[in-house]
Design an enzyme around this catalytic site. Structure first.
Site, PDB file in Angstrom:
ATOM      1  N   SER A  76       0.849  -1.205   0.000  1.00 60.34           N
ATOM      2  CA  SER A  76       0.000   0.000   0.000  1.00 60.34           C
ATOM      3  C   SER A  76       0.877   1.244   0.000  1.00 60.34           C
ATOM      4  O   SER A  76       0.615   2.211  -0.729  1.00 60.34           O
ATOM      5  CB  SER A  76      -0.910   0.027   1.231  1.00 60.34           C
ATOM      6  N   ASN A 153      -6.921  -9.380  -7.155  1.00 65.22           N
ATOM      7  CA  ASN A 153      -7.026 -10.146  -5.914  1.00 65.22           C
ATOM      8  C   ASN A 153      -8.394 -10.782  -5.701  1.00 65.22           C
ATOM      9  O   ASN A 153      -8.513 -11.809  -5.043  1.00 65.22           O
ATOM     10  CB  ASN A 153      -6.691  -9.255  -4.706  1.00 65.22           C
ATOM     11  N   GLN A 181      -0.412  -9.769  -6.228  1.00 69.15           N
ATOM     12  CA  GLN A 181      -1.025 -11.098  -6.313  1.00 69.15           C
ATOM     13  C   GLN A 181      -0.345 -11.989  -7.350  1.00 69.15           C
ATOM     14  O   GLN A 181      -0.563 -13.201  -7.367  1.00 69.15           O
ATOM     15  CB  GLN A 181      -2.516 -10.977  -6.654  1.00 69.15           C
ATOM     16  N   SER A 201       4.400  -7.453  -2.173  1.00 72.91           N
ATOM     17  CA  SER A 201       4.149  -7.532  -0.735  1.00 72.91           C
ATOM     18  C   SER A 201       4.571  -8.914  -0.232  1.00 72.91           C
ATOM     19  O   SER A 201       4.170  -9.935  -0.799  1.00 72.91           O
ATOM     20  CB  SER A 201       2.655  -7.316  -0.471  1.00 72.91           C
ATOM     21  N   HIS A 203       3.804 -10.606   2.477  1.00 74.53           N
ATOM     22  CA  HIS A 203       2.886 -11.534   3.160  1.00 74.53           C
ATOM     23  C   HIS A 203       1.982 -12.306   2.200  1.00 74.53           C
ATOM     24  O   HIS A 203       1.240 -13.191   2.626  1.00 74.53           O
ATOM     25  CB  HIS A 203       2.079 -10.816   4.251  1.00 74.53           C
ATOM     26  N   THR A 239      14.624   3.548   9.836  1.00 70.89           N
ATOM     27  CA  THR A 239      15.524   2.407  10.004  1.00 70.89           C
ATOM     28  C   THR A 239      14.840   1.148   9.479  1.00 70.89           C
ATOM     29  O   THR A 239      13.691   0.870   9.814  1.00 70.89           O
ATOM     30  CB  THR A 239      15.894   2.236  11.494  1.00 70.89           C
ATOM     31  N   CYS A 326     -15.144  -5.840   2.934  1.00 72.49           N
ATOM     32  CA  CYS A 326     -15.406  -6.168   4.335  1.00 72.49           C
ATOM     33  C   CYS A 326     -14.956  -4.989   5.175  1.00 72.49           C
ATOM     34  O   CYS A 326     -14.154  -5.141   6.080  1.00 72.49           O
ATOM     35  CB  CYS A 326     -14.639  -7.406   4.764  1.00 72.49           C
TER      36      CYS A 326
HETATM   37  N1  PLP Z   1      -2.514  -4.889  -3.948  1.00 72.35           N
HETATM   38  C1  PLP Z   1      -3.158  -6.065  -3.977  1.00 72.35           C
HETATM   39  C2  PLP Z   1      -3.603  -6.608  -5.282  1.00 72.35           C
HETATM   40  C3  PLP Z   1      -3.420  -6.755  -2.802  1.00 72.35           C
HETATM   41  O1  PLP Z   1      -4.081  -7.913  -2.846  1.00 72.35           O
HETATM   42  C4  PLP Z   1      -2.969  -6.202  -1.588  1.00 72.35           C
HETATM   43  C5  PLP Z   1      -3.263  -6.878  -0.309  1.00 72.35           C
HETATM   44  O2  PLP Z   1      -4.384  -7.111   0.056  1.00 72.35           O
HETATM   45  C6  PLP Z   1      -2.310  -4.966  -1.602  1.00 72.35           C
HETATM   46  C7  PLP Z   1      -2.096  -4.348  -2.802  1.00 72.35           C
HETATM   47  C8  PLP Z   1      -1.824  -4.321  -0.345  1.00 72.35           C
HETATM   48  O3  PLP Z   1      -0.740  -5.017   0.208  1.00 72.35           O
HETATM   49  P1  PLP Z   1      -0.189  -4.658   1.640  1.00 72.35           P
HETATM   50  O4  PLP Z   1      -1.011  -5.467   2.604  1.00 72.35           O
HETATM   51  O5  PLP Z   1       1.242  -5.063   1.660  1.00 72.35           O
HETATM   52  O6  PLP Z   1      -0.356  -3.196   1.829  1.00 72.35           O
END
Ligand code: PLP
Length: 495
Positions: A76, A153, A181, A201, A203, A239, A326
């Site tokens: 984000s 997503n 994604q 990202s 995670h 940092t 959601c």
């Molecule tokens: N872009 C997409 C397509 C995502 O699925 C997500 C996460 O839900 C994000 C951006 C945002 O990622 P982050 O959680 O690292 O801000």
């Protein structure tokens, strides 16, 4: 209803379980690399080396040069940085986006529009694919930045970025692609895609939360979002979270393995889709059949309220997403589903199943069993109260035990129903002993997403007369503005 209960995670697009390799590497870095990488002594140099290694690993995973990568606190943040750069450097030019971008893009451009930015939205077709004819027309010669995600997503549509980038370049526009994604699900090669900026990202690929990365093609401009020290070549102060960054790099090492699970995922998805169609032939599949992420299946089930179905599935240990916003602050259907042509009602009957690489046949069988029981009316039901049904008589008659499961921020935004008892949503289970079993219970949340989950759980725990407020307090207030002013906020207490 069969009795065994297990756990099936079908929400891999929301986030992924950190891998063993990631956890091990993060632990080691936390323990051994505590020096500040900006300092000069040995401990600091060890941290700087870990940072350097991580940058190279990420760059290698997407075919970039390490000097073209910066780490951020999230995808984000990376998206915000590029979009704000475009407006700051080219304020009179427009930013062209697709309507199915992640909310990190949609909310940022809304913010920029409020500052005077020109934002235009190029339509997509019913599969979620950018309308290339419209794209060429809309670009013109006054576009600073095109923002088009690689893979969506919610529905999984994969855009033809390789074809779009040269068109954007020819029109003098920079090209940003959200590849969050895509990484780990389909090959990502930033050179081949021809983009100027790409966002990732950790995670989403079994790495840690709270770390993202931004690819900035050599020579492309970037205005820092966060000012301070000279970290990340002066482009992102603060940092570095080296343990997170090293965890990201460890996750990148597993990308080839994740990619090789693609075929298995596709087969599992097809099986799931076939089974679901057999159970309920009227199901509509929103994910395109071609050019789609192998793990993503968005389905609309006519007549089903997605938040209720999520409650049912949650009780049986199955995690899915609604496929619609959601968001506790709003009660709006998913902008992605709307953009591909679904009605509000269809969007509210939609769930997204996003399969993890370790999905098993027995996991899919279990999900189908639960759904079969639900469709066959063999799961205990809960009552859905419409705002019209919760009028003055119901509120003040004393027959209802109103359980308010909203978050603190929601409670500040809207006053609660009179006489309601507040409990925290994340911990509702530990409060249920205090809820009377001889009274009708009405569970209330802000937008109608969380309350069905709680109500369904309670029903399965023996609360025979339990329901939830459809549309939440937001919907109720819209329908009953006079009652809201007259009664809300009165006689409220914690449980
Ligand atoms: N872009 C997409 C397509 C995502 O699925 C997500 C996460 O839900 C994000 C951006 C945002 O990622 P982050 O959680 O690292 O801000």
């Amino acid at each position: 209803m069969f009795l065994f209960r297990r756990s099936v995670y079908l929400d891999n697009n929301a986030t992924t379980r950190p891998s063993k390799r990631v956890i091990k590497r993060m632990g080691a870095v936390l323990r051994d690399c505590y020096g500040n990488p900006s300092s000069l002594y040995k401990d600091a140099r060890d941290s700087a080396a870990a940072l350097d290694d991580a940058r190279s690993a990420l760059a290698a995973a997407i075919n970039a040069a390490p000097s073209e990568m910066i780490f951020t606190g999230s995808a984000s943040e990376a998206l915000n940085t590029v979009l704000k750069t475009a407006y700051e450097l080219f304020p009179s030019k427009k930013i062209l986006i697709t309507p199915i971008e992640h909310s990190a893009v949609i909310s940022t451009v809304q913010y920029l529009r409020g500052k005077g930015a020109r934002i235009e939205v190029c339509p997509v077709d019913s599969g979620g694919f950018l309308r290339k004819d419209q794209f060429a027309l809309m670009l013109g010669t006054d576009t600073s930045l095109v923002c088009c995600m690689f893979a969506n997503n919610e529905i999984g549509a994969i855009q033809d970025i390789k074809a779009l980038s040269p068109v954007a370049r020819a029109a003098g526009a920079l090209m940003l692609s959200d590849c969050v994604q895509a990484l780990g699900k389909i090959p990502v090669d930033v050179r081949e895609l021809g983009v100027d900026y790409a966002v990732f990202s950790a995670h989403k690929i079994h790495g840690p939360k709270g770390v993202g990365a931004l690819y900035i093609k050599s020579g492309c401009p970037l205005v820092p979002l966060i000012h301070g020290g000279h970290q990340e070549s002066g482009l992102r102060a603060g940092t570095e979270g080296i343990h997170n960054i090293a965890g990201f790099a460890a996750a990148c090492a597993e990308v080839p393995g994740l990619l090789s699970a693609g075929q298995k995922l596709s087969a599992a998805k097809t099986r799931l889709e076939t089974e679901l169609r057999r159970l309920k032939p009227e199901i509509k599949v929103n994910s395109p059949h071609e050019n789609c992420l192998p793990n993503t299946l968005s389905i609309t089930i006519p007549g089903v309220v997605n938040s209720v179905l999520m409650g049912v599935l949650d009780f049986y240990g199955i995690s899915v997403s609604a496929g619609s916003a959601c968001n506790t602050q709003e009660n709006v259907p998913s902008h992605v589903l709307k953009a591909i042509g679904l009605t509000d009602e269809e969007a509210r009957s939609t769930i997204r199943l996003s399969l993890p690489e370790d999905i098993t046949n027995s996991g899919i069988n279990y999900v189908c069993h639960v759904l079969s029981d639900y469709f066959g009316g063999r799961c205990p039901g809960v009552t859905m109260f419409t705002p019209a049904q919760v009028g003055e008589a119901a509120l003040l008659g004393g027959g209802l035990f109103i359980l308010d499961v909203r978050f603190e921020s929601d409670r500040r935004a809207l006053k609660g129903l009179p006489g309601s008892r507040e409990i925290p949503f994340f911990r509702f289970i530990s409060y249920l002993g205090k809820v009377p079993r001889n009274k009708a219970v009405l569970v209330v949340c802000q937008a109608g997403f969380n309350a069905p989950l709680v109500a369904f759980y309670m029903r399965n725990k023996g609360f025979n007369n339990v329901g939830f407020l459809a549309g939440g307090l937001i919907g109720w207030k819209l329908f009953n503005p006079r009652l809201y002013e007259k009664h809300c906020g009165r006689d409220i207490s914690g449980l």
